[in-house]
Scaffold this active site. Structure first.
Site, PDB file in Angstrom:
ATOM      1  N   GLY A   1       0.854  -1.202   0.000  1.00  0.00           N
ATOM      2  CA  GLY A   1       0.000   0.000   0.000  1.00  0.00           C
ATOM      3  C   GLY A   1       0.883   1.243   0.000  1.00  0.00           C
ATOM      4  CG  HIS A   2       3.236   2.231   3.429  1.00  0.00           C
ATOM      5  ND1 HIS A   2       3.166   1.102   4.208  1.00  0.00           N
ATOM      6  CD2 HIS A   2       2.672   3.223   4.147  1.00  0.00           C
ATOM      7  CE1 HIS A   2       2.590   1.403   5.356  1.00  0.00           C
ATOM      8  NE2 HIS A   2       2.278   2.682   5.350  1.00  0.00           N
TER       9      HIS A   2
ATOM     10  CD  GLN B   1      -0.962   8.995  14.123  1.00  0.00           C
ATOM     11  OE1 GLN B   1      -0.167   9.824  13.704  1.00  0.00           O
ATOM     12  NE2 GLN B   1      -1.685   8.249  13.308  1.00  0.00           N
TER      13      GLN B   1
ATOM     14  CD  GLU C   1      -9.935   7.568  -2.126  1.00  0.00           C
ATOM     15  OE1 GLU C   1     -10.173   6.511  -2.753  1.00  0.00           O
ATOM     16  OE2 GLU C   1     -10.520   8.636  -2.341  1.00  0.00           O
TER      17      GLU C   1
HETATM   18  O1  PAF Z   1      -1.565   7.215   8.078  1.00  0.00           O
HETATM   19  C1  PAF Z   1      -0.571   7.127   8.823  1.00  0.00           C
HETATM   20  O2  PAF Z   1       0.246   6.214   8.731  1.00  0.00           O
HETATM   21  C2  PAF Z   1      -0.360   8.177   9.885  1.00  0.00           C
HETATM   22  O3  PAF Z   1      -1.570   8.579  10.437  1.00  0.00           O
HETATM   23  C3  PAF Z   1       0.449   9.403   9.408  1.00  0.00           C
HETATM   24  C4  PAF Z   1      -0.293  10.176   8.340  1.00  0.00           C
HETATM   25  C5  PAF Z   1       1.779   8.937   8.880  1.00  0.00           C
HETATM   26  C6  PAF Z   1       0.707  10.352  10.573  1.00  0.00           C
HETATM   27  O4  PAF Z   1       1.411   9.724  11.606  1.00  0.00           O
END
Ligand code: PAF
Length: 290
Positions: free
Chosen positions: A43-44, A68, A158
């Site tokens: 995905g990345h 987060q 998404e």
């Molecule tokens: O989607 C993620 O992996 C994370 O929320 C992000 C955008 C890298 C922020 O830490």
């Protein structure tokens, strides 16, 4: 063949100072940015490949952001495989991998929700109330990374549909000169949305997990033919009919405001979003309905 934008040796910057010196060498390039929390997968890779094809130089960040996570176990068990990530990112043609320390990102400490962001109310629904503080912490790290990396374009998947909408909102609200590029969900052949958390599934949970996507796809047939709340109940029971899965929520939302709808005609664009547990592992997915 001469390829002016092809950068063959990737720089791995493990501190802010190292990154700042690497960033100087990119001043004349259109910089693309792919923020990640590591444990990289296909995905990345799809985001990085797209960024490499559209930008002069690509920066990938690899930082498990403590602010987060509203669940400490989730933070502690989040997979961390920096050496493997480095080789992967380099093979995809990125210019810099930025893997900062917590002190680099939060020089004044990580006090939860210290800085409160305006998220346009988009955090009221879905993941927001279920993961208190998550989107504020995400905004905290993404704005900090944007300030450090100064990209022209930033790429997000998404799969984290709500995250993407919130990022688009604050980028506009705060006036960042950054184009946010939406990228489609990458799925395994059996349909499971790719996620770093999939690494935490047992083999039996991994076999059960594609049942989530198969179940939510049924919403496409139900749309417009049975009431929204009945469709939600049916899809929830379908997911839960797999003994290794437990639905936390299924929602049908207005794709722009993210507000759950009660009628199929309430909005022009609708999306189904869900969160499902496989044991302790929380998986999210979503599909476009119209
Ligand atoms: O989607 C993620 O992996 C994370 O929320 C992000 C955008 C890298 C922020 O830490």
């Amino acid at each position: 063949m001469f390829a002016p934008n092809l950068i063959t040796t990737m720089i791995t910057a493990k501190s802010l100072a190292e990154f700042q010196s690497a960033r100087k060498s990119l001043e004349d390039k259109v910089v693309g940015f792919v923020p990640t929390m590591g444990a990289l997968h296909e995905g990345h890779a799809s985001l990085i490949r797209r960024a490499v094809s559209e930008c002069g130089a690509v920066v990938v960040s690899d930082f498990v952001n403590p602010t987060q996570f509203n669940n400490k176990t989730d933070f502690d068990t989040y997979p961390r495989v920096l050496e493997r990530d480095c080789a992967f990112v380099e093979s995809l043609g990125a210019a810099v991998l930025f893997a900062p320390s917590v002190e680099d990102i939060y020089p004044a400490g990580t006090d939860y929700n210290k800085k409160v962001f305006d998220l346009g109310g988009l955090d009221q629904y879905g993941e927001g109330p279920r993961r208190p503080g998550h989107f504020n912490g995400m905004a905290q790290v993404v704005t900090r990374l944007f300030d450090i990396v100064r990209p022209a374009k930033a790429y997000f998947g998404e799969k984290d549909f709500q995250q993407l909408a919130i990022i688009e909102y604050f980028v506009k609200d705060l006036g960042y000169p950054i184009e946010i590029v939406r990228c489609p969900i990458a799925r395994a052949e059996d349909g499971l949305a790719l996620s770093s958390r999939n690494n935490l599934l047992t083999p039996a949970q991994r076999s059960a997990a594609p049942h989530i996507y198969r179940s939510i796809l049924k919403a496409k047939e139900m749309a417009g033919s049975i009431p929204v709340n009945e469709a939600i109940r049916t899809i929830t029971s379908l997911i839960d009919s797999e003994p290794l899965l437990r639905t936390e929520y299924v929602e049908i939302i207005n794709s722009l405001t993210l507000r759950p709808v009660t009628d199929w005609n309430e909005a022009e664009h609708l999306r189904l979003t869900c969160a499902v547990y496989a044991g302790q592992v929380r998986l999210i997915d979503n599909i476009d309905l119209k």
